[in-house]
Design a protein around this motif. Structure first.
Motif, PDB file in Angstrom:
ATOM      1  N   GLY A 187       0.803  -1.221   0.000  1.00 48.89           N
ATOM      2  CA  GLY A 187       0.000   0.000   0.000  1.00 48.89           C
ATOM      3  C   GLY A 187       0.830   1.262   0.000  1.00 48.89           C
ATOM      4  O   GLY A 187       0.291   2.353  -0.166  1.00 48.89           O
ATOM      5  N   SER A 225      -5.843   1.592  -0.508  1.00 48.32           N
ATOM      6  CA  SER A 225      -5.660   2.011   0.876  1.00 48.32           C
ATOM      7  C   SER A 225      -6.257   3.396   1.114  1.00 48.32           C
ATOM      8  O   SER A 225      -6.949   3.632   2.113  1.00 48.32           O
ATOM      9  CB  SER A 225      -4.168   2.004   1.215  1.00 48.32           C
ATOM     10  N   LYS A 256      -9.496   4.195   3.541  1.00 47.80           N
ATOM     11  CA  LYS A 256      -9.365   5.154   4.648  1.00 47.80           C
ATOM     12  C   LYS A 256     -10.354   6.302   4.515  1.00 47.80           C
ATOM     13  O   LYS A 256     -10.903   6.772   5.515  1.00 47.80           O
ATOM     14  CB  LYS A 256      -7.932   5.680   4.727  1.00 47.80           C
ATOM     15  N   GLU A 316     -10.750  -0.006   7.247  1.00 52.67           N
ATOM     16  CA  GLU A 316      -9.405  -0.537   7.484  1.00 52.67           C
ATOM     17  C   GLU A 316      -9.159  -1.705   6.546  1.00 52.67           C
ATOM     18  O   GLU A 316     -10.083  -2.455   6.227  1.00 52.67           O
ATOM     19  CB  GLU A 316      -9.270  -1.010   8.930  1.00 52.67           C
TER      20      GLU A 316
END
Length: 112
Positions: free
Chosen positions: A61, A80, A84, A89
């Motif tokens: 990531g 990622s 977020k 998560e």
């Protein structure tokens, strides 16, 4: 789950592409979706690829970090970031010779 559909679609496209590419000789990609509790949903994408060394997992990531010969490292970075932004998560679990699982947890919400 309240989300930006096209962004979540991009996460699935990137993760499924990675899972397929991790199995050059074929295998099964399993997608599981379940309600983790009253406030969260979990989506798991598991492949039967070669797996990832434990010391490499923390770097997944990060920009320009790739395990592929011709990879840019941007696909997982985008995933990622999107996860977020949706207050979720993303975790990786892998075992050499057995495959990799990506677990994504999102909060269950209503339109804001």
């Amino acid at each position: 789950m309240f989300c930006e559909a096209n962004q979540i679609k991009q996460v699935f496209i990137n993760l499924l592409k990675n899972a397929i590419e991790a199995m050059p000789n074929g295998g099964i990609v399993r997608i599981s979706i379940y309600r983790q509790n009253s406030n969260e949903i979990n989506i798991s994408i598991t492949d039967q690829g070669e797996g990832i060394e434990p010391e490499r997992i923390p770097y997944l990531g990060q920009p320009f970090y790739s395990l592929k010969e011709k990879g840019t490292g941007l696909g997982l970075m985008v995933c990622s970031k999107i996860v977020k932004e949706h207050r979720g998560e993303m975790e990786f679990h892998s075992e050499l010779g057995k495959g990799t699982s990506v677990d994504i947890t999102f909060p269950l919400t209503t339109a804001e």
